[in-house]
Design an enzyme around this catalytic site. Sequence first.
Site, mmCIF file in Angstrom:
data_model
loop_
_atom_site.group_PDB
_atom_site.id
_atom_site.type_symbol
_atom_site.label_atom_id
_atom_site.label_comp_id
_atom_site.label_asym_id
_atom_site.label_seq_id
_atom_site.Cartn_x
_atom_site.Cartn_y
_atom_site.Cartn_z
ATOM 1 N N ASP A 1 3.524 9.348 -1.139
ATOM 2 C CA ASP A 1 2.378 8.573 -0.659
ATOM 3 C C ASP A 1 2.104 7.452 -1.649
ATOM 4 O O ASP A 1 2.273 7.657 -2.860
ATOM 5 C CB ASP A 1 1.142 9.499 -0.594
ATOM 6 N N HIS B 1 0.817 -1.223 0.000
ATOM 7 C CA HIS B 1 0.000 0.000 0.000
ATOM 8 C C HIS B 1 0.844 1.264 0.000
ATOM 9 O O HIS B 1 0.315 2.350 -0.192
ATOM 10 C CB HIS B 1 -0.937 0.001 1.220
HETATM 11 C C1 G6P Z 1 -1.095 3.233 6.067
HETATM 12 C C2 G6P Z 1 -0.535 1.831 5.904
HETATM 13 C C3 G6P Z 1 -1.455 0.803 6.563
HETATM 14 C C4 G6P Z 1 -1.730 1.205 7.998
HETATM 15 C C5 G6P Z 1 -2.303 2.618 8.069
HETATM 16 C C6 G6P Z 1 -2.523 3.093 9.497
HETATM 17 O O1 G6P Z 1 -2.256 3.377 5.315
HETATM 18 O O2 G6P Z 1 -0.345 1.547 4.532
HETATM 19 O O3 G6P Z 1 -0.872 -0.472 6.515
HETATM 20 O O4 G6P Z 1 -2.624 0.308 8.614
HETATM 21 O O5 G6P Z 1 -1.369 3.496 7.440
HETATM 22 O O6 G6P Z 1 -1.320 3.005 10.232
HETATM 23 P P1 G6P Z 1 -1.195 2.116 11.556
HETATM 24 O O7 G6P Z 1 0.258 2.076 11.878
HETATM 25 O O8 G6P Z 1 -2.010 2.864 12.566
HETATM 26 O O9 G6P Z 1 -1.772 0.767 11.243
#
Ligand code: G6P
Length: 488
Positions: free
Chosen positions: A361, A153
């Site tokens: 991003d 992602h």
């Molecule tokens: C991004 C990453 C995700 C992640 C999200 C929130 O979108 O690609 O994998 O879950 O951020 O971050 P966190 O560390 O809170 O899961």
Amino acid sequence: MSRLVIVSNRTPSTGPAAGGLAVALRKTLAERDGFWFGWSGKLSEQPPREARFEEVDGLTVGKIDLTRQDHHAYYAGFSNSILWPAFHLRLDLTTFDGQWYEGYRRVNTRFAEALRPHLKPDDVIWVHDYHLIPLAAELRRLGARNRIGFYLHIPFPVADTLFAIPHHLELMRDLSHYDLVGMQAQRDIVAFNEFADHQAPLSLSGDPLKAVDFSKTIVEAFPIGSDPDAFARLAVSPAANKMVRRMQRAMDEQRLILGVDRLDYSKGLPQRVEAYEKLLANNPQLRRGVHLLQIAPPSRDTIKEYQHHSDQLDAMCGHVMGRFAEPDWQPLTYVKRAYGQPSLAGLYRMARIGLVTPLRDGMNLVAHEYVGSQNPEDPGVLVLSRFAGAAEIFEDALQVNPFDTDETAEAMRMGLSMPLEERRARWEGLMRAARTHSVDNWAARFLDRLGAMAGRARQRNASKGGMPTIARDVLHLGSGTEQPSAPA
Ligand code: G6P
């Protein structure tokens, strides 16, 4: 029909879906048979080896707990203090600790051991994001012959940055255990190919040798999206209207400039505030006529780089307030809290400018949600970083270099004075692109591609008696990253 098994670090029950990943995947799984697997959000001294399964909002979710120590090394450590900053080209924000890689691998092994007993031979497994790069290798080690896809992602780093990541070769070898690797944008594929081409020490014969064999792995761009028509409906829902009425009372005649981001250094928030300061400094006539609302829910706040960034932003917002605020007018509102989708949809629709200016991003789904939420009769303007994956899709946005705060300030000024006709024309182009790249199309494209590889997976497994076939030693790499798949 095969079941779909989604694996990601976070599972649907681990708090509000602040990131785009969770929002997108909930919808995908809701429409298919299968389950979601991941971390429970809980830490314990002696976590059970087995996963427990629960129903969450109609989805079946398998979860495992982790020890505090493992979780720290895997999540705050290797994933978010090495991979996240490096993949976003911020080597200056990495911290290297030799113990973290061990923890990262241990957690991936734990995931594989807990998941393996629940797999049926025909299941299609879809692993998500940088926390779980080694998972396919671990599952194959346990004899899983399933089709396994991986989706990154976040952006893929350029080769020089990748080379600076400890254990990068193991990580790339781990990637080669997947049948299909999806990335957000063409620029990520270019960066991946750059790695594939440069991982080449010369052999004694003078031929370049490649350390990882990607000849059985297809690597392609599958840009993720949102559900723009759902946002269009949500933006006029009673819950959205409630937020809009609240804001209208506070805003009066001012035009809204809106940013919505996790509080993360990759999002370019200090640069954004600086650009807004320049907008007000260079255009005195706009003062009292515009208002910046920045919503930034805190994220990963146990990590010191995130704490510094948060402090820096507090100071910058305070500085702009001190410079421009008057007793009866404030130039900006900075809210460190998460809001639900209906409130956000209402705010997106109100905002004359959607400010999406990350320094780098993977995609940025806020850009998609902003587009989906606009009033077709009177749409706002998307100011978009050209370093977001979304820039490859949204040609009709005002694209800026977020490091150049003069340029971002000028784009805001242009957006504020843009005639209705041009706003409509640009928005129509954006909405067409958002629909083409909807989350449904994204998931269908990825899963169709992975499904079509069944023949190849079977052939590979038959020929090797189920053992992983990707060589662990130095091998020649094929000419490209994409190989034609054998007929099913
Ligand atoms: C991004 C990453 C995700 C992640 C999200 C929130 O979108 O690609 O994998 O879950 O951020 O971050 P966190 O560390 O809170 O899961």
